[in-house]
Enzyme design. Structure first.
Site, short mmCIF file in Angstrom:
data_model
loop_
_atom_site.label_atom_id
_atom_site.label_comp_id
_atom_site.label_asym_id
_atom_site.label_seq_id
_atom_site.Cartn_x
_atom_site.Cartn_y
_atom_site.Cartn_z
CG HIS A 101 -7.08 -3.92 -2.55
ND1 HIS A 101 -6.02 -4.44 -3.42
CD2 HIS A 101 -6.58 -3.02 -1.69
CE1 HIS A 101 -5.04 -3.68 -3.13
NE2 HIS A 101 -5.21 -2.74 -2.03
CD GLU A 173 -5.66 1.51 -2.53
OE1 GLU A 173 -5.36 1.67 -1.34
OE2 GLU A 173 -5.81 0.33 -2.80
N GLY A 179 1.56 0.60 -3.89
CA GLY A 179 2.94 -0.01 -3.74
C GLY A 179 4.12 0.90 -4.28
CB SER A 219 2.25 5.50 -1.80
OG SER A 219 2.50 4.69 -2.69
N GLY A 240 -1.13 -0.28 3.40
CA GLY A 240 -0.59 -1.56 2.70
C GLY A 240 0.55 -1.49 3.46
#
Ligand code: PGA
Length: 262
Positions: A101, A173, A179, A219, A240
């Site tokens: 990540h 990702e 975020g 997102s 997330g």
């Protein structure tokens, strides 16, 4: 058809046990009223390691739920202060583990080579590795998405044997989408997935590359979850922020499961 995966990465957001307990209660309540979750979908919850048992209790009563870990170390045992062995994860009921990540790459300074070693260790422990790759905003602006993904993938794949690659799950990702509020377009998503599949095919052959499961992260919300139609070739998402809210987590799962069934 295999299950689509909806993964809630709780990160370090729920610091008290009571918060995880109440989250799990609310996930269970929301699932009870979501008919689209009966089959074809698995919800993976990745809490902090000291709270594994809370999620594991939910997984015992709710077969669509699985326990995930947020990270792992590549050695099985020894003098590695602060690290989590893949054997300990397996012993705690962990079925999936996130590796690479971008927050791990940033704060843990983990390299692609180390990610590859973690993948190999997880496979040995019979835990499904969930591997993150994605370009930064800078790489995107410079038109270097292909280069960025290729170099991450090549370095990781050096540690993964041909017979194991189909047991890995890859998450596209993009770092700029974490975020944030914007996602790639469906066309961008599909082209990233095709590129990742081609990189795998170039090393391991097309047959095995078609067996690999691809997810998207960054997102995702209940409002945009309907864009994950089966034709994108993306069989699930990592959440997330939306994953920390039980109703949004379950709603995203129900929306995507519905798309994949119709
Ligand atoms: P987000 O995070 O859903 O809040 O954008 C995604 C992630 O960090 O995997």
């Amino acid at each position: 058809m295999r299950d689509i995966l909806i993964i809630a990465n709780l990160k370090m957001n729920m610091v008290h046990r009571r918060d995880v307990v109440s989250y799990c209660d609310r996930v269970r309540a929301a699932m009870a009223t979501a008919p689209d979750l009966k089959k074809g979908v698995r919800l993976v919850i990745c809490p902090s390691a000291p709270h594994f048992d809370v999620v594991q209790r939910l997984a015992h009563v709710e077969p669509r739920i699985a326990l995930g870990a947020q990270d792992v170390f590549w050695e099985r045992r020894g003098s590695y202060t602060g690290q989590l062995s893949p054997v300990t994860l397996a012993d705690s009921g962990v079925r999936y583990a996130l590796v690479g990540h971008s927050e791990q790459r940033t704060y843990g300074h983990v390299s692609d080579e180390e990610i590859g070693k973690k993948v190999a260790a997880l496979i040995l422990a019979e835990i499904t590795p969930v591997i993150f790759v994605g370009e930064t905003e800078y790489e995107r602006a410079a038109g270097r998405i292909k280069d960025a993904l290729t170099s991450h993938m090549r370095a990781i794949m050096q540690h993964v044997r041909a017979e194991d690659i189909a047991r890995c799950v890859f998450v596209y990702e993009p770092v700029w989408a974490i975020g944030a509020t914007t996602l790639p377009t469906p066309e961008e998503l599909m082209s990233a997935r095709i590129l990742l599949q081609k990189i795998i095919a170039d090393t391991y052959g097309a047959t095995v590359a078609h067996m690999v499961q691809f997810l998207y992260g960054g997102s995702v919300t209940p409002q945009n979850a309907a864009m994950f139609t089966p034709d994108l070739g993306i069989e699930g998402v990592v959440l997330g922020r939306a994953g920390t809210q039980a109703p949004s987590f379950v709603q995203v799962a129900a929306t995507i499961a519905h798309q994949h069934r119709t």
